[in-house]
Write an enzyme that holds these catalytic residues in place. Structure first.
Site, PDB file in Angstrom:
ATOM      1  N   ARG A 168       0.860  -1.188   0.000  1.00 26.31           N
ATOM      2  CA  ARG A 168       0.000   0.000   0.000  1.00 26.31           C
ATOM      3  C   ARG A 168       0.892   1.232   0.000  1.00 26.31           C
ATOM      4  O   ARG A 168       1.886   1.300   0.730  1.00 26.31           O
ATOM      5  CB  ARG A 168      -0.897   0.039   1.245  1.00 26.31           C
ATOM      6  CG  ARG A 168      -2.067  -0.917   1.214  1.00 26.31           C
ATOM      7  CD  ARG A 168      -3.129  -0.539   0.167  1.00 26.31           C
ATOM      8  NE  ARG A 168      -4.270  -1.436   0.162  1.00 26.31           N
ATOM      9  CZ  ARG A 168      -4.371  -2.532  -0.589  1.00 26.31           C
ATOM     10  NH1 ARG A 168      -3.387  -2.863  -1.418  1.00 26.31           N
ATOM     11  NH2 ARG A 168      -5.454  -3.271  -0.551  1.00 26.31           N
TER      12      ARG A 168
ATOM     13  N   GLU B  13      -4.253   6.851  -4.401  1.00 29.90           N
ATOM     14  CA  GLU B  13      -4.473   6.358  -5.774  1.00 29.90           C
ATOM     15  C   GLU B  13      -5.812   6.840  -6.305  1.00 29.90           C
ATOM     16  O   GLU B  13      -6.751   6.958  -5.525  1.00 29.90           O
ATOM     17  CB  GLU B  13      -4.457   4.814  -5.777  1.00 29.90           C
ATOM     18  CG  GLU B  13      -3.085   4.265  -5.453  1.00 29.90           C
ATOM     19  CD  GLU B  13      -3.067   2.732  -5.358  1.00 29.90           C
ATOM     20  OE1 GLU B  13      -4.072   2.094  -5.702  1.00 29.90           O
ATOM     21  OE2 GLU B  13      -2.036   2.195  -4.928  1.00 29.90           O
TER      22      GLU B  13
ATOM     23  N   HIS C 196      -1.247  -0.419  -9.836  1.00 29.06           N
ATOM     24  CA  HIS C 196      -1.828  -1.350  -8.863  1.00 29.06           C
ATOM     25  C   HIS C 196      -2.355  -2.621  -9.549  1.00 29.06           C
ATOM     26  O   HIS C 196      -3.558  -2.902  -9.528  1.00 29.06           O
ATOM     27  CB  HIS C 196      -2.954  -0.654  -8.081  1.00 29.06           C
ATOM     28  CG  HIS C 196      -3.261  -1.328  -6.771  1.00 29.06           C
ATOM     29  ND1 HIS C 196      -3.641  -0.633  -5.653  1.00 29.06           N
ATOM     30  CD2 HIS C 196      -3.247  -2.638  -6.400  1.00 29.06           C
ATOM     31  CE1 HIS C 196      -3.859  -1.485  -4.660  1.00 29.06           C
ATOM     32  NE2 HIS C 196      -3.620  -2.710  -5.095  1.00 29.06           N
TER      33      HIS C 196
HETATM   34  C1  8YV Z   1      -6.576  -5.913  -5.447  1.00 30.17           C
HETATM   35  C2  8YV Z   1      -4.889  -5.566  -3.574  1.00 30.17           C
HETATM   36  O1  8YV Z   1      -6.556  -5.845  -6.806  1.00 30.17           O
HETATM   37  O2  8YV Z   1      -5.732  -7.536  -2.629  1.00 30.17           O
HETATM   38  C3  8YV Z   1      -5.315  -6.407  -2.432  1.00 30.17           C
HETATM   39  O3  8YV Z   1      -5.206  -5.933  -1.287  1.00 30.17           O
HETATM   40  O4  8YV Z   1      -4.288  -4.583  -3.361  1.00 30.17           O
HETATM   41  C4  8YV Z   1      -5.153  -5.893  -4.995  1.00 30.17           C
HETATM   42  O5  8YV Z   1      -4.533  -7.086  -5.291  1.00 30.17           O
HETATM   43  C5  8YV Z   1      -7.440  -4.831  -4.929  1.00 30.17           C
HETATM   44  O6  8YV Z   1      -7.525  -4.867  -3.551  1.00 30.17           O
HETATM   45  C6  8YV Z   1      -8.836  -4.901  -5.540  1.00 30.17           C
HETATM   46  O7  8YV Z   1      -9.831  -4.612  -4.639  1.00 30.17           O
END
Ligand code: 8YV
Length: 337
Positions: A256, A285, A303
Site C-alpha cells: 500500500r 491512488e 496497482h
Molecule cells: C486488489 C490488492 O486488486 O488484494 C489487495 O489488497 O491490493 C489488490 O490485489 C485490490 O484490492 C482490488 O480490490
C-alpha cells in the site's frame, strides 16, 4: 425491487423469493463471479464500472443485505454510521481491508471478509518483476528505444546490477513477503533478510530475521515492502528509514502506498540517494504526483499486483463463497471481523 442509481440492475434466478439475500456489487466483476452470484442471490451489478459516490454507497448500505466491494470503495465510519443500514456483510475483493473501518464495522456487527491466499503468487511475481525492472533500468532503456534514442550496442552504458548474491530486505514477512523472498532466493540466488513484527516460525528457504525495520533498510541492496495498509502502518517507512538505505540500493512496494512517506521516497529517487525503484501502489491512488512521473529511475505500475485473469476469477469466487457461507449461517472461509 432493487433500485440503485447505477445503470444496471440484474436480478438472479431466485428473484421472486423474499428470502433470497440482496447483494450489491460495487465494481464490474469477472463473468464467472457474476454467474455464481446470480445463482445464489438477488444481485445488483455495476456494469458501467462507474465509481460509487458516498451517497450511493450509503444508499447501497440501506438497500442491500450484503455488499461485494473492492479497494476503491472507502467504508469509513462516516459512511457506515447510518441508522437504517440493512447490510450485514461486506465481502471485499482483495486481501487488504484498509479501505474499511474495521473497528467501527465490528462495533456495529458488520461482518467483513477478504480474499487472502489466492493472490499471493501473482503479487509476489509482480514484486519480482519490479525488482528486475528496477535493477535492469527497464523503464529508462525502453524509453530510450521508443524515443528513437538508441544508437546501438554499448558495452558500458545503461548497465544495471546483477541480483545473484545481493541481499533482498523484506519488510512484512506475511504470505506475499514470504513468496517474494522464496522466489528471490530460489530463482535469483539472492540472500534474504527480513523484519516481521511477530515471530515467523517456518520458513523453508534461507532467510535471516533482523531486529528492526532500520536494520533491514541498512543491510539490503533491495528493500521490498509487504506491509498491510492499516492506519498504524501509515508513514512507517519515513524519511529517516529511507535515509538508512545503502547508496545504490533499490526500493520496491507492492503493498500500500500509504505505508511509505511518498514525498521522502521521491526525493531519495530524485537525488539518486537510492539508485531506483519499482512501485505498484501509491498514496492517494489513482493520483500520481508529476514529480514521480518525471523520474526515469523508477518503474510505475497502476496497482496490478493481482491482475491476472485466473487470480481475479479466484478472488471474486472466494468473495462469493464468503457471502454464501454467511447467508447459509456457516463460517466464512476468510472472515476478517
Ligand atoms: C486488489 C490488492 O486488486 O488484494 C489487495 O489488497 O491490493 C489488490 O490485489 C485490490 O484490492 C482490488 O480490490
Amino acid at each position: 425491487m432493487y433500485n440503485l442509481a447505477l445503470d444496471c440492475t440484474e436480478i438472479g434466478d431466485k428473484l421472486m423469493s423474499n428470502a433470497i439475500p440482496k447483494i450489491l456489487v460495487t465494481r464490474k466483476m469477472p463473468d464467472v463471479v457474476n454467474k455464481k452470484l446470480m445463482a445464489n442471490f438477488t444481485v445488483s451489478l455495476n456494469k458501467s464500472d462507474k465509481l460509487f459516490t458516498e451517497v450511493e454507497l450509503q444508499r447501497a448500505l440501506k438497500e442491500a443485505d450484503g455488499i461485494l466491494c473492492s479497494v476503491t470503495e472507502r467504508f469509513t465510519k462516516k459512511i457506515l454510521n447510518i441508522t437504517d443500514r440493512k447490510t450485514k456483510i461486506i465481502a471485499s475483493f482483495g486481501v487488504g481491508v484498509d479501505h474499511i473501518d474495521l473497528k467501527f464495522a465490528k462495533s456495529k456487527s458488520i461482518v467483513v471478509t477478504n480474499t487472502p491466499g489466492v493472490l499471493t503468487d501473482a503479487t509476489a511475481d509482480l514484486a519480482i518483476y519490479l525488482i528486475l525492472a528496477a535493477t535492469r533500468k527497464a523503464y529508462l532503456s525502453e524509453k530510450k528505444l521508443r524515443d528513437g534514442e538508441w544508437t546501438g550496442f554499448s558495452a558500458v552504458e545503461d548497465l544495471g546490477v546483477s541480483l545473484k548474491g545481493k541481499t533482498l530486505g523484506i519488510i512484512g514477512m506475511g504470505r506475499i513477503g514470504k513468496a517474494t523472498a522464496r522466489r528471490a532466493n530460489m530463482a535469483l540466488g539472492m540472500k534474504v533478510v527480513y523484519f516481521n513484527r511477530s515471530y515467523i516460525g517456518s520458513i523453508d528457504f534461507p532467510a535471516r530475521p533482523a531486529q528492526s525495520i532500520g536494520h533491514v533498510m541498512r543491510e539490503s541492496d533491495i528493500v521490498s515492502i509487504h506491509l498491510p495498509g492499516d492506519k498504524g502502518n501509515h508513514g512507517l517507512i519515513n524519511e529517516e528509514q529511507i535515509s538508512l538505505m545503502k547508496d545504490n540500493s533499490f526500493f520496491i512496494n507492492t503493498s500500500r502506498g500509504e505505508v511509505v512517506d511518498q514525498k521522502a521516497l521521491i526525493e531519495a529517487l530524485r537525488t539518486r540517494k537510492i539508485a531506483g525503484g519499482g512501485l505498484d501502489v501509491f498514496e492517494n491512488e489513482p493520483n500520481i504526483p508529476q514529480s514521480l512521473i518525471d523520474l526515469d529511475n523508477v518503474t510505475l505500475l497502476p496497482h496490478i499486483g493481482s491482475a491476472t485473469k485466473e487470480v481475479r476469477d479466484e478472488m471474486g469466487l472466494l468473495a462469493v463463497e464468503n457471502l454464501i457461507s454467511y447467508f447459509g449461517e456457516k463460517d466464512c472461509p476468510s472472515r476478517v471481523v
